[in-house]
Design a protein around this motif. Sequence first.
Motif, PDB file in Angstrom:
ATOM      1  N   ARG B  44       0.824  -1.202   0.000  1.00 41.43           N
ATOM      2  CA  ARG B  44       0.000   0.000   0.000  1.00 41.43           C
ATOM      3  C   ARG B  44       0.866   1.263   0.000  1.00 41.43           C
ATOM      4  NH1 ARG B  44      -3.763  -0.561   4.682  1.00 41.43           N
ATOM      5  NH2 ARG B  44      -2.380   0.376   6.209  1.00 41.43           N
ATOM      6  N   ASP B  47      -1.953   5.828   0.072  1.00 40.15           N
ATOM      7  CA  ASP B  47      -2.285   6.572   1.291  1.00 40.15           C
ATOM      8  C   ASP B  47      -1.186   7.573   1.656  1.00 40.15           C
ATOM      9  OD1 ASP B  47      -0.597   4.427   1.763  1.00 40.15           O
ATOM     10  OD2 ASP B  47      -1.275   4.112   3.819  1.00 40.15           O
ATOM     11  N   GLU B  53      -2.181   8.491   5.478  1.00 38.20           N
ATOM     12  CA  GLU B  53      -1.729   7.199   5.988  1.00 38.20           C
ATOM     13  C   GLU B  53      -2.104   6.946   7.453  1.00 38.20           C
ATOM     14  OE1 GLU B  53       0.185   9.701   5.088  1.00 38.20           O
ATOM     15  OE2 GLU B  53       1.727  10.053   6.612  1.00 38.20           O
ATOM     16  N   VAL B  56      -5.993   5.557   8.040  1.00 34.85           N
ATOM     17  CA  VAL B  56      -6.468   4.279   7.500  1.00 34.85           C
ATOM     18  C   VAL B  56      -6.949   3.397   8.644  1.00 34.85           C
ATOM     19  CG1 VAL B  56      -5.814   2.180   6.258  1.00 34.85           C
ATOM     20  CG2 VAL B  56      -4.885   4.391   5.535  1.00 34.85           C
ATOM     21  N   TYR B  58      -9.948   0.867   7.940  1.00 38.36           N
ATOM     22  CA  TYR B  58     -10.318  -0.308   7.161  1.00 38.36           C
ATOM     23  C   TYR B  58      -9.774  -0.166   5.745  1.00 38.36           C
ATOM     24  CZ  TYR B  58     -13.584  -1.194  10.953  1.00 38.36           C
ATOM     25  OH  TYR B  58     -14.131  -1.429  12.168  1.00 38.36           O
ATOM     26  N   ASP B  59      -9.675  -1.300   5.025  1.00 37.16           N
ATOM     27  CA  ASP B  59      -9.135  -1.254   3.670  1.00 37.16           C
ATOM     28  C   ASP B  59     -10.027  -2.018   2.691  1.00 37.16           C
ATOM     29  OD1 ASP B  59      -8.367  -4.065   3.646  1.00 37.16           O
ATOM     30  OD2 ASP B  59      -6.820  -3.482   5.095  1.00 37.16           O
ATOM     31  N   ALA B  73     -14.708   2.361   5.127  1.00 30.88           N
ATOM     32  CA  ALA B  73     -13.342   2.240   4.619  1.00 30.88           C
ATOM     33  C   ALA B  73     -12.898   3.457   3.816  1.00 30.88           C
ATOM     34  CB  ALA B  73     -13.220   0.978   3.761  1.00 30.88           C
ATOM     35  N   PRO B  87      -7.953   2.646   0.602  1.00 32.92           N
ATOM     36  CA  PRO B  87      -6.590   2.122   0.670  1.00 32.92           C
ATOM     37  C   PRO B  87      -6.520   0.617   0.409  1.00 32.92           C
ATOM     38  CG  PRO B  87      -7.399   2.701   2.865  1.00 32.92           C
ATOM     39  CD  PRO B  87      -8.499   2.996   1.911  1.00 32.92           C
ATOM     40  N   SER B  89      -5.048  -3.223   1.130  1.00 34.00           N
ATOM     41  CA  SER B  89      -4.747  -3.986   2.340  1.00 34.00           C
ATOM     42  C   SER B  89      -3.258  -4.285   2.390  1.00 34.00           C
ATOM     43  CB  SER B  89      -5.542  -5.287   2.292  1.00 34.00           C
ATOM     44  OG  SER B  89      -5.024  -6.198   3.206  1.00 34.00           O
ATOM     45  N   GLN B  90      -2.729  -4.454   3.586  1.00 33.58           N
ATOM     46  CA  GLN B  90      -1.316  -4.834   3.706  1.00 33.58           C
ATOM     47  C   GLN B  90      -1.160  -6.351   3.887  1.00 33.58           C
ATOM     48  OE1 GLN B  90       0.753  -2.958   2.549  1.00 33.58           O
ATOM     49  NE2 GLN B  90       1.726  -1.579   4.015  1.00 33.58           N
TER      50      GLN B  90
END
Lengths: 88, 269
Positions: B44, B47, B53, B56, B58-59, B73, B87, B89-90
């Motif tokens: 990600r 963001d 950043e 954030v 939820y994604d 989100a 954004p 997800s990581q």
Amino acid sequence: MSLLDYFKTSKTSTASLAKERLQILVAHERTSRNQPSYLPQMQKELLDVIRKYINVGQDAISVSFEQDEDQETLELNIVLPDLPIKHT
Amino acid sequence: MARIIVVTSGKGGVGKTTTSAAIAMGLAKKGHKTAVIDFDVGLRNLDLIMGCERRVVYDFVNVINGEATLNQALIRDKNCNQLYILPASQTRDKDALSQEGVGKILEELKKDFKYIVCDSPAGIEKGAHLAMYFADDAFIVTNPEVSSVRDSDRMLGILSSKSRRAEQNEEPIKEYLLLSRYSPGRVKLGEMLSLEDVQDILSLHLLGVIPESKSVLNASNSGMPVILDEKSDAGQAYADIVDRYLGEERPHRFIDEDKGFFRKLFGGK
């Protein structure tokens, strides 16, 4: 600096070299892009079938796919061995 | 009718996220309600470029899995209330995005937004595929450099055969060229592919040339899309691009050395 001078004075700039290389590469990749994805597998299976009956080498068969505006052509080329084939 | 724009390139590092952030902000500032979605699952970064950043919660994947609603989100941009960011997800799960899930979210967004900008990851893997699959328009970001031009051409092949529009035999995706990191001076010296060279190979509709510019790094350092830096050359280039996309006439700039040179002399950034 000497390197920079070299590029400046040389007849073909690196940019024109880049363009030339790209044109050749992109043209080549565009033709293979349009080929159906089953081509290599089909070539392998055809070879297996032919080799059941005729003793040919791995490279005896070539398959090519060509496309123009109104038709698609699938060309299959099999090179038969020189030796007469024994009929049993 | 909402339009889905994919910002794509194949190659990494050419300016996809910078472009996504800039054009999404540009469209929103023109009064169009716009959402910008980061498709780079696991990496990600949109963001950061948008400067949200720390907000954030939820994604994208949370929404697909039903762990959060779309409204929970979406992050409203701090500079423009017409702009929302979704954004990535990581997660390290490569299959976190599904075609069905992405399709559903885009359908929902289309009810409420005028433009949906999909920031594609590099490569041609799942994230990149899903970013372009539902698109109406494609912004091809290309650098005047052999590997970037080649990858752009490959991406064009994918757009014309693997997208939803291609699969369902609809009108094809509209493809636009954004030539970024352009240095007219180096082009003049024969050290860099020119706009004309790139167009000889790709022959796309040119939306604009973005010059190589210090303002891009300054913008990402501060988390402000470069288009907000109205004095900068790159910011102006993106503003022109948004105007042209919206159908306004803007003469092309930043192609020849002279202008850039004089701008430098007379104190422009």
